[in-house]
Write a protein that holds these residues in place. Structure first.
Motif, mmCIF file in Angstrom:
data_model
loop_
_atom_site.group_PDB
_atom_site.id
_atom_site.type_symbol
_atom_site.label_atom_id
_atom_site.label_comp_id
_atom_site.label_asym_id
_atom_site.label_seq_id
_atom_site.Cartn_x
_atom_site.Cartn_y
_atom_site.Cartn_z
ATOM 1 N N THR A 75 0.823 -1.203 0.000
ATOM 2 C CA THR A 75 0.000 0.000 0.000
ATOM 3 C C THR A 75 0.859 1.256 0.000
ATOM 4 O O THR A 75 0.576 2.233 -0.700
ATOM 5 N N ALA A 76 1.923 1.238 0.775
ATOM 6 C CA ALA A 76 2.778 2.423 0.914
ATOM 7 C C ALA A 76 3.598 2.709 -0.335
ATOM 8 O O ALA A 76 3.857 3.874 -0.657
ATOM 9 N N THR A 77 4.003 1.662 -1.053
ATOM 10 C CA THR A 77 4.934 1.840 -2.171
ATOM 11 C C THR A 77 4.338 1.592 -3.542
ATOM 12 O O THR A 77 4.892 2.047 -4.545
ATOM 13 N N GLY A 78 3.224 0.854 -3.603
ATOM 14 C CA GLY A 78 2.686 0.461 -4.899
ATOM 15 C C GLY A 78 3.485 -0.656 -5.547
ATOM 16 O O GLY A 78 3.310 -0.957 -6.733
ATOM 17 N N ILE A 79 4.351 -1.295 -4.772
ATOM 18 C CA ILE A 79 5.198 -2.374 -5.281
ATOM 19 C C ILE A 79 4.635 -3.715 -4.830
ATOM 20 O O ILE A 79 4.353 -3.906 -3.645
ATOM 21 N N GLU A 80 4.484 -4.637 -5.766
ATOM 22 C CA GLU A 80 3.943 -5.949 -5.433
ATOM 23 C C GLU A 80 4.870 -6.695 -4.482
ATOM 24 O O GLU A 80 6.096 -6.542 -4.531
ATOM 25 N N SER A 81 4.263 -7.536 -3.644
ATOM 26 C CA SER A 81 5.037 -8.246 -2.628
ATOM 27 C C SER A 81 6.101 -9.161 -3.238
ATOM 28 O O SER A 81 7.164 -9.376 -2.646
ATOM 29 N N ARG A 82 5.863 -9.675 -4.433
ATOM 30 C CA ARG A 82 6.852 -10.580 -5.054
ATOM 31 C C ARG A 82 8.167 -9.857 -5.338
ATOM 32 O O ARG A 82 9.237 -10.469 -5.331
ATOM 33 N N PHE A 83 8.099 -8.560 -5.610
ATOM 34 C CA PHE A 83 9.320 -7.788 -5.810
ATOM 35 C C PHE A 83 9.957 -7.409 -4.479
ATOM 36 O O PHE A 83 11.173 -7.311 -4.375
ATOM 37 N N LEU A 84 9.127 -7.186 -3.481
ATOM 38 C CA LEU A 84 9.648 -6.812 -2.171
ATOM 39 C C LEU A 84 10.416 -7.961 -1.521
ATOM 40 O O LEU A 84 11.408 -7.747 -0.826
ATOM 41 N N THR A 85 9.962 -9.174 -1.748
ATOM 42 C CA THR A 85 10.573 -10.329 -1.086
ATOM 43 C C THR A 85 11.665 -10.996 -1.911
ATOM 44 O O THR A 85 12.533 -11.674 -1.374
ATOM 45 N N ASN A 86 11.617 -10.824 -3.223
ATOM 46 C CA ASN A 86 12.577 -11.526 -4.082
ATOM 47 C C ASN A 86 12.960 -10.640 -5.263
ATOM 48 O O ASN A 86 12.681 -10.955 -6.412
ATOM 49 N N PHE A 87 13.638 -9.543 -4.974
ATOM 50 C CA PHE A 87 13.990 -8.590 -6.016
ATOM 51 C C PHE A 87 15.358 -8.904 -6.600
ATOM 52 O O PHE A 87 16.308 -9.161 -5.872
ATOM 53 N N SER A 88 15.422 -8.870 -7.932
ATOM 54 C CA SER A 88 16.698 -9.083 -8.616
ATOM 55 C C SER A 88 17.046 -7.840 -9.417
ATOM 56 O O SER A 88 16.240 -7.395 -10.243
ATOM 57 N N PRO A 89 18.222 -7.264 -9.195
ATOM 58 C CA PRO A 89 18.618 -6.090 -9.983
ATOM 59 C C PRO A 89 18.862 -6.494 -11.429
ATOM 60 O O PRO A 89 19.216 -7.640 -11.720
#
Length: 390
Positions: A75-89
Motif C-alpha cells: 500500500t505504501a509503495t505500490g510495489i507488489e510483494s513478489r518484488f519486495l521479497t525476491n527482487f533481482s537487480p
C-alpha cells in the motif's frame, strides 16, 4: 550501495515519526529516492518505531516474510510483494521500476537517477551538477543499449530538451491516464467523410482554404481546422531505411544524440482538429494513418505550431523481437505471432525534419496513443523500418 544492502545480514529501518500504534503507510521514508534500494536490496529487514519497538510489536525476525507488514508495504509503495521479497537487480520490468522511482524525490535532483544505478545493475559515473534531465538521459541510453527494451519510450509529458524521445523528468513515468478510444464510424465528422472520397493526387494539391470553399459548395457548414495530408501510402518516408524482416530487424542503437529506432511505421494521411481548450491547454485531433483504425490524439500545443518546420508525420510502433514472444525463430513468423501484431499498441508520433534530411523528432502527447492495426494485410506490408530520431 545496492550491493552493500544486498550483502547485509540484517537491515534496520528506524522510523522516528511513527508511534507504536501508528501505520507507516504514509511515512516520508517511502517517498525518498535512496530508500527504494534500501527497501528492495536487503533479504532481511526490520522496521522500528519512535521508541525503538518493533513495528506493531510483531514478533518477527524478518518483516519481509510477515504478511501484515507486506500488505502495508504494498500500500505504501505500490510495489507488489513478489518484488519486495525476491527482487533481482537488472533489466527485467524496466518500465515498472521507473514508475516506482517516479513517485519519489531527493534533495539533489540528480540523485533520483543515481539511486537507480544499482537497481538496474548498471555502471555509470556520478556527475553532480549535470542536471537530473541529463542524468536520466544517460541512464535510459544505457538501459536500451544493454537490453533493447523500448518500454522506456512509454511516457507522456514534457520531452527532454536534449532528446525528444526521452522525457524531461522521471515523474513522467507515473501511471498513464486512460487513452482516448479509436473513433467509431458514426463519430467521424462530416468533413472527414467528404475528404475521404477525394483522390490522392487531388488531396495532395489542396490547401485548407480551398477545402473550406469546396465544402461550402457542397452545403457543408463547418470550419475545416488544420488538415494535413502526408506521404502517400505507397512511398517510403525519406530518411527511413527500407524494410527488414520482423525477426532479423536490428536492435535500437545510439550514435551521439541520434537514436536509430526500428519501428513498424504507419504514415499519417490526415490530421483534423476535433476539440481545442487553450486554457488547459489541450488540443484533440482526429487522425488517419495508413494501416490503422482511425484514432484520436491529444497534445498540449497546436499541431500546426509543432509542424511548421517539420515534414511528414508517422505513427510508429517501436520494434523488438520480444514482441513476437519468447519462441520466435529466425526468418519464421507464425500466424499466432502475427495475431499479436494486430493487437492494440502504444504508438509514438514522429515528425520528419525538413531541415536535416533523415532526422525525426518525437511529438510529446498529453495522453497515451493507443493504435489498432486495421487488418492483417497492413501488418504484413509494414515490415520494420529504421528511424533516426533526435
Amino acid at each position: 550501495m545496492f550491493a552493500w544492502y544486498r550483502q547485509s545480514a540484517l537491515t534496520i529501518v528506524y522510523l522516528s515519526d511513527v508511534a507504536d500504534t501508528d501505520s507507516f503507510v504514509n511515512n516520508e521514508w517511502f517517498t525518498r529516492g535512496w530508500t527504494l534500494q534500501e527497501l528492495l536490496a536487503p533479504r532481511t529487514i526490520l522496521f522500528y518505531t519512535r521508541d525503538w519497538s518493533l513495528y506493531k510489536n510483531l514478533a518477527s525476525s524478518n518483516h519481509k516474510t510477515d504478511t501484515v507488514v507486506l500488505d502495508e508495504l504494498e500500500t505504501a509503495t505500490g510495489i507488489e510483494s513478489r518484488f519486495l521479497t525476491n527482487f533481482s537487480p537488472g533489466m527485467d520490468n524496466v518500465r515498472l521500476k521507473l514508475q516506482w522511482a517516479s513517485m519519489r524525490r531527493t534533495t539533489r535532483p540528480e540523485d533520483i537517477v543515481y539511486s537507480l544505478f544499482g537497481i538496474f545493475d548498471v555502471r555509470l559515473p556520478i556527475l553532480y551538477g549535470e542536471s537530473a534531465e541529463k542524468a536520466l538521459g544517460r541512464l535510459l541510453v544505457e538501459i536500451i543499449s544493454l537490453s533493447g527494451d523500448v518500454s522506456v519510450l512509454d511516457w507522456i509529458g514534457e520531452p527532454s530538451q536534449f532528446r525528444s524521445y526521452f522525457p524531461s523528468d522521471i515523474t513522467w513515468y507515473r501511471s498513464l491516464p486512460s487513452p482516448l478510444p479509436c473513433l467509431d464510424a458514426e463519430e467521424r465528422p462530416l468533413a472527414t467523410s467528404v475528404l475521404r472520397n477525394l483522390s490522392d493526387s487531388l488531396f495532395m494539391s489542396l490547401c485548407p482554404r480551398f477545402l473550406s470553399r469546396s465544402l461550402a459548395l457542397l452545403g457543408v457548414t463547418c470550419d475545416v481546422p488544420t488538415i494535413l495530408r502526408r506521404t502517400p501510402v505507397s512511398s517510403a518516408p525519406s530518411g527511413v531505411i527500407e524494410l527488414y524482416p520482423f525477426i532479423n530487424a536490428p536492435l535500437p542503437r545510439f550514435f551521439s544524440r541520434h537514436f536509430r529506432l526500428p519501428c513498424i511505421a504507419y504514415y499519417v494521411t490526415m490530421v483534423e482538429l476535433q476539440r481545442a481548450d487553450p486554457s488547459t491547454p489541450s488540443y484533440t485531433y482526429n487522425v488517419r494513418a495508413s494501416g490503422l483504425v482511425p484514432l484520436r490524439i491529444t497534445l498540449p500545443v497546436k499541431l500546426a505550431d509543432l509542424t511548421k518546420s517539420q515534414g511528414a508525420l508517422h505513427l510508429v510502433r517501436p520494434w523488438h523481437s520480444k514482441l513476437l514472444g519468447p519462441s520466435a525463430k529466425p526468418d519464421v513468423v507464425t500466424e499466432e505471432q502475427l495475431s499479436k501484431l494486430k493487437e492494440p499498441f502504444n504508438a509514438l508520433l514522429l515528425a520528419e525534419s525538413t531541415q536535416n534530411y533523415g532526422e525525426h523528432k518525437r511529438i510529446a502527447t498529453s495522453t497515451l496513443i493507443t493504435a489498432q492495426p486495421a487488418d492483417r494485410a497492413g501488418v504484413l506490408e509494414s515490415g520494420v523500418r529504421i528511424f533516426c530520431i533526435v
